[in-house]
Scaffold this motif. Structure first.
Motif, PDB file in Angstrom:
ATOM      1  N   GLU A  91       1.746   7.974  -6.436  1.00  0.00           N
ATOM      2  CA  GLU A  91       1.022   9.218  -6.683  1.00  0.00           C
ATOM      3  C   GLU A  91       1.945  10.429  -6.620  1.00  0.00           C
ATOM      4  O   GLU A  91       1.620  11.486  -7.158  1.00  0.00           O
ATOM      5  CB  GLU A  91      -0.081   9.397  -5.641  1.00  0.00           C
ATOM      6  CG  GLU A  91      -1.179   8.358  -5.719  1.00  0.00           C
ATOM      7  CD  GLU A  91      -2.238   8.621  -4.678  1.00  0.00           C
ATOM      8  OE1 GLU A  91      -1.968   9.396  -3.749  1.00  0.00           O
ATOM      9  OE2 GLU A  91      -3.349   8.068  -4.803  1.00  0.00           O
ATOM     10  N   THR A  92       3.106  10.286  -5.950  1.00  0.00           N
ATOM     11  CA  THR A  92       4.032  11.406  -5.760  1.00  0.00           C
ATOM     12  C   THR A  92       5.084  11.361  -6.860  1.00  0.00           C
ATOM     13  O   THR A  92       5.994  10.546  -6.825  1.00  0.00           O
ATOM     14  CB  THR A  92       4.722  11.323  -4.383  1.00  0.00           C
ATOM     15  OG1 THR A  92       3.724  11.177  -3.388  1.00  0.00           O
ATOM     16  CG2 THR A  92       5.555  12.543  -4.115  1.00  0.00           C
TER      17      THR A  92
ATOM     18  N   TYR B 213      -4.480   1.212   1.283  1.00  0.00           N
ATOM     19  CA  TYR B 213      -4.583   2.425   0.462  1.00  0.00           C
ATOM     20  C   TYR B 213      -5.816   3.238   0.867  1.00  0.00           C
ATOM     21  O   TYR B 213      -5.764   4.467   0.966  1.00  0.00           O
ATOM     22  CB  TYR B 213      -4.653   2.035  -1.013  1.00  0.00           C
ATOM     23  CG  TYR B 213      -4.647   3.209  -1.951  1.00  0.00           C
ATOM     24  CD1 TYR B 213      -3.470   3.909  -2.222  1.00  0.00           C
ATOM     25  CD2 TYR B 213      -5.816   3.617  -2.590  1.00  0.00           C
ATOM     26  CE1 TYR B 213      -3.465   4.986  -3.084  1.00  0.00           C
ATOM     27  CE2 TYR B 213      -5.817   4.705  -3.455  1.00  0.00           C
ATOM     28  CZ  TYR B 213      -4.630   5.382  -3.697  1.00  0.00           C
ATOM     29  OH  TYR B 213      -4.630   6.463  -4.547  1.00  0.00           O
ATOM     30  N   VAL B 214      -6.919   2.523   1.153  1.00  0.00           N
ATOM     31  CA  VAL B 214      -8.140   3.204   1.609  1.00  0.00           C
ATOM     32  C   VAL B 214      -7.896   3.856   2.969  1.00  0.00           C
ATOM     33  O   VAL B 214      -8.313   4.999   3.215  1.00  0.00           O
ATOM     34  CB  VAL B 214      -9.313   2.204   1.681  1.00  0.00           C
ATOM     35  CG1 VAL B 214     -10.531   2.846   2.347  1.00  0.00           C
ATOM     36  CG2 VAL B 214      -9.678   1.715   0.294  1.00  0.00           C
TER      37      VAL B 214
ATOM     38  N   HIS C 294      -5.120   4.992   4.085  1.00  0.00           N
ATOM     39  CA  HIS C 294      -4.303   6.190   3.849  1.00  0.00           C
ATOM     40  C   HIS C 294      -5.182   7.354   3.388  1.00  0.00           C
ATOM     41  O   HIS C 294      -5.016   8.493   3.863  1.00  0.00           O
ATOM     42  CB  HIS C 294      -3.226   5.892   2.814  1.00  0.00           C
ATOM     43  CG  HIS C 294      -2.563   7.108   2.261  1.00  0.00           C
ATOM     44  ND1 HIS C 294      -1.759   7.939   3.026  1.00  0.00           N
ATOM     45  CD2 HIS C 294      -2.608   7.669   1.011  1.00  0.00           C
ATOM     46  CE1 HIS C 294      -1.321   8.935   2.285  1.00  0.00           C
ATOM     47  NE2 HIS C 294      -1.820   8.804   1.065  1.00  0.00           N
ATOM     48  N   LYS C 295      -6.113   7.079   2.479  1.00  0.00           N
ATOM     49  CA  LYS C 295      -6.979   8.137   1.967  1.00  0.00           C
ATOM     50  C   LYS C 295      -7.898   8.683   3.062  1.00  0.00           C
ATOM     51  O   LYS C 295      -8.227   9.866   3.068  1.00  0.00           O
ATOM     52  CB  LYS C 295      -7.814   7.610   0.796  1.00  0.00           C
ATOM     53  CG  LYS C 295      -7.004   7.345  -0.464  1.00  0.00           C
ATOM     54  CD  LYS C 295      -6.380   8.629  -0.981  1.00  0.00           C
ATOM     55  CE  LYS C 295      -5.638   8.439  -2.282  1.00  0.00           C
ATOM     56  NZ  LYS C 295      -4.975   9.682  -2.739  1.00  0.00           N
ATOM     57  N   LEU C 296      -8.288   7.803   3.997  1.00  0.00           N
ATOM     58  CA  LEU C 296      -9.166   8.225   5.086  1.00  0.00           C
ATOM     59  C   LEU C 296      -8.386   8.763   6.280  1.00  0.00           C
ATOM     60  O   LEU C 296      -8.977   9.135   7.295  1.00  0.00           O
ATOM     61  CB  LEU C 296     -10.039   7.045   5.536  1.00  0.00           C
ATOM     62  CG  LEU C 296     -11.023   6.490   4.501  1.00  0.00           C
ATOM     63  CD1 LEU C 296     -11.756   5.278   5.054  1.00  0.00           C
ATOM     64  CD2 LEU C 296     -12.022   7.559   4.073  1.00  0.00           C
ATOM     65  N   ARG C 297      -7.032   8.758   6.172  1.00  0.00           N
ATOM     66  CA  ARG C 297      -6.141   9.202   7.249  1.00  0.00           C
ATOM     67  C   ARG C 297      -6.346   8.389   8.522  1.00  0.00           C
ATOM     68  O   ARG C 297      -6.419   8.921   9.628  1.00  0.00           O
ATOM     69  CB  ARG C 297      -6.344  10.695   7.534  1.00  0.00           C
ATOM     70  CG  ARG C 297      -5.973  11.578   6.349  1.00  0.00           C
ATOM     71  CD  ARG C 297      -6.078  13.042   6.693  1.00  0.00           C
ATOM     72  NE  ARG C 297      -5.689  13.880   5.558  1.00  0.00           N
ATOM     73  CZ  ARG C 297      -5.691  15.199   5.563  1.00  0.00           C
ATOM     74  NH1 ARG C 297      -6.064  15.842   6.673  1.00  0.00           N
ATOM     75  NH2 ARG C 297      -5.320  15.890   4.506  1.00  0.00           N
TER      76      ARG C 297
ATOM     77  N   SER D 242       0.835  -1.210   0.000  1.00  0.00           N
ATOM     78  CA  SER D 242       0.000   0.000   0.000  1.00  0.00           C
ATOM     79  C   SER D 242       0.867   1.257   0.000  1.00  0.00           C
ATOM     80  O   SER D 242       0.485   2.290  -0.553  1.00  0.00           O
ATOM     81  CB  SER D 242      -0.938   0.006   1.202  1.00  0.00           C
ATOM     82  OG  SER D 242      -0.206   0.107   2.407  1.00  0.00           O
TER      83      SER D 242
ATOM     84  N   LYS E 135       0.746   4.321  -2.644  1.00  0.00           N
ATOM     85  CA  LYS E 135       0.683   5.723  -2.224  1.00  0.00           C
ATOM     86  C   LYS E 135       1.807   6.535  -2.850  1.00  0.00           C
ATOM     87  O   LYS E 135       1.610   7.663  -3.310  1.00  0.00           O
ATOM     88  CB  LYS E 135       0.762   5.793  -0.699  1.00  0.00           C
ATOM     89  CG  LYS E 135       0.681   7.194  -0.129  1.00  0.00           C
ATOM     90  CD  LYS E 135       0.779   7.183   1.384  1.00  0.00           C
ATOM     91  CE  LYS E 135       2.192   6.925   1.835  1.00  0.00           C
ATOM     92  NZ  LYS E 135       2.352   7.052   3.310  1.00  0.00           N
TER      93      LYS E 135
END
Length: 410
Positions: A134-135, A334-335, A337-340, A127, A131
């Motif tokens: 994306e960078t 990954y989810v 991470h998106k939801l912090r 994951s 992430k």
């Protein structure tokens, strides 16, 4: 895993050398202290371990889960939800009492539960790759600068007390069979965050978040030999293998192992210290080599990481189903991470959930269903009181922070 929470962020800021050096030094100090305690206090620490029954273990794990909520650098509510989710996932598999499958979705592959390694590699390994993809900078993945190989004077100064505290935490918890080694790193991290003057730095590259857990982990690894040698109770999977090897050679672990097999006991002590010294001698000069990995273009590095993760997961049980689980937890990470949402409380809930349930049910069997046993045992009551105080502290600090934010908005 706990070391990565801040160690990875330090590396991204160009302080990877300091993180690796402090981890190596902390491991050596903690390992040496753990070996010394093993040599001097094995009988005393064995008596302490014998004082822990099912009720005490349950209360200790309750305290550990409360500490997991304190681990998170973000929302306490999200951390609580992640801990509960980890507990639920830990229930997958055969019931320890009845032998009936639970939450298996009619999949025989889930009868033995979900492997921790699969979850950890998915949440922290693959994951992280998803992430990082994306960078990008000018169409290429970002390359992290190496930085200095040794910690600055300030970083060294900030590491001293966490190393000592982590050593103490790991040395004590490592004696407890089953849960001690698992909980030591989490407990040390939670402790450092609670007493820090700058708790907001944790999860963003705090050197204390590397020094404390790394020391606790190594100290616990040494003192986990105590229940293995003196009680014949393995404190971890590694200790179970060690116990099996000793029994193959007709060495019976027990309270008299120091007198009946002095060559084995003191030879083991000497080898453990030599191993700790060899590690620091190997690690520190090679810090620069490990940091060179950060200069490998990410387009080359991430397929290799993914390959090794998949090979490692498949080699656990030589089962392709584990690779499907790895993909599921990669997507879940990954989810998160998106939801912090922090994955550390989830993993601690997954690790401690089965042990917590087992000890809870053992306690109720001993007391014929009366839960009062948790509060009549002094150690158990003390641990539950500490957990309650920690919950109160967390709620108070969260409420205070919310009031401060509302005041600023007004």
């Amino acid at each position: 895993m706990v070391t990565c929470l801040d160690g990875h962020q330090m590396a991204r800021r160009g302080h990877g050398g300091a993180a690796l050096s402090v981890a190596a030094i902390g491991s050596f100090v903690a390992g040496s202290v753990g070996v010394l305690l093993l040599a001097l206090l094995a009988p005393t620490l064995t008596r302490m371990a014998l004082a822990f029954g099912p009720a005490e273990y349950f209360s200790l794990m309750t305290l550990g889960l409360v500490g997991a909520v304190a681990l998170a650098s973000g929302s306490m509510l999200k951390a609580l939800a992640m801990t509960i989710l980890g507990l639920i996932v830990g229930l997958v598999g055969l019931d320890s009492n009845s032998g009936l499958p639970r939450f298996d979705f009619d999949l025989p592959e889930l009868y033995s539960g979900i492997e921790f390694t699969v979850v950890a590699m998915g949440l922290f390994g693959l994951s992280e790759i998803a992430k990082n993809l994306e960078t990008t900078v000018d169409g290429k993945a970002e390359i992290i600068r190496v930085g200095k190989l040794m910690p600055t004077r300030e970083e060294a100064h900030r590491s001293v007390l966490p190393i000592l505290r982590g050593t103490g935490v790991g040395a004590v918890l490592g004696v407890l069979p089953g849960a001690g080694v698992i909980m030591s790193s989490f407990t040390s991290y939670a402790l450092e965050k609670r007493i820090s003057r700058h708790p907001e730095e944790f999860g963003r590259g705090a050197i204390e978040g590397v020094a404390g857990p790394e020391s606790a982990n190594n100290a616990a690894a040494q003192t986990s030999f105590i229940p293995t040698l003196t009680l014949g109770i393995p404190g971890s999977a590694t200790m179970a293998l060690m116990l099996g090897a000793m029994m193959l050679h007709d060495i019976q672990p027990g309270p008299q192992v120091m007198t009946s097999n002095p060559d084995l006991f003191w030879g083991l002590i000497a080898s453990m210290w030599i191993g700790n010294a060899a590690l620091v001698v190997l690690n520190l000069p090679m810090v620069g080599l490990w940091l060179k990995l950060l200069q490998v273009p990410y387009g080359i590095l991430f397929p290799a990481i993914a390959l090794f993760c998949c090979v490692g997961v498949y080699s656990l049980n030589t089962n392709g189903f584990d690779l499907l689980l790895l993909a599921v937890f990669t997507a879940l990470g990954y989810v998160f991470h998106k939801l912090r949402c922090e994955p550390a409380p989830f993993l601690l809930g997954l690790l401690l959930g089965p042990l917590m349930e087992e000890n809870f049910r053992r306690t109720l069997l001993m007391s014929h269903g009366d839960p009062a046993l948790f509060f009549t045992q002094p150690i158990s009551l003390g641990l539950l009181v500490v957990a309650a105080l920690l919950v109160t502290t967390i709620l108070f600090s969260t409420s205070k922070k919310q009031r401060a934010e509302m005041f600023e908005e007004q």
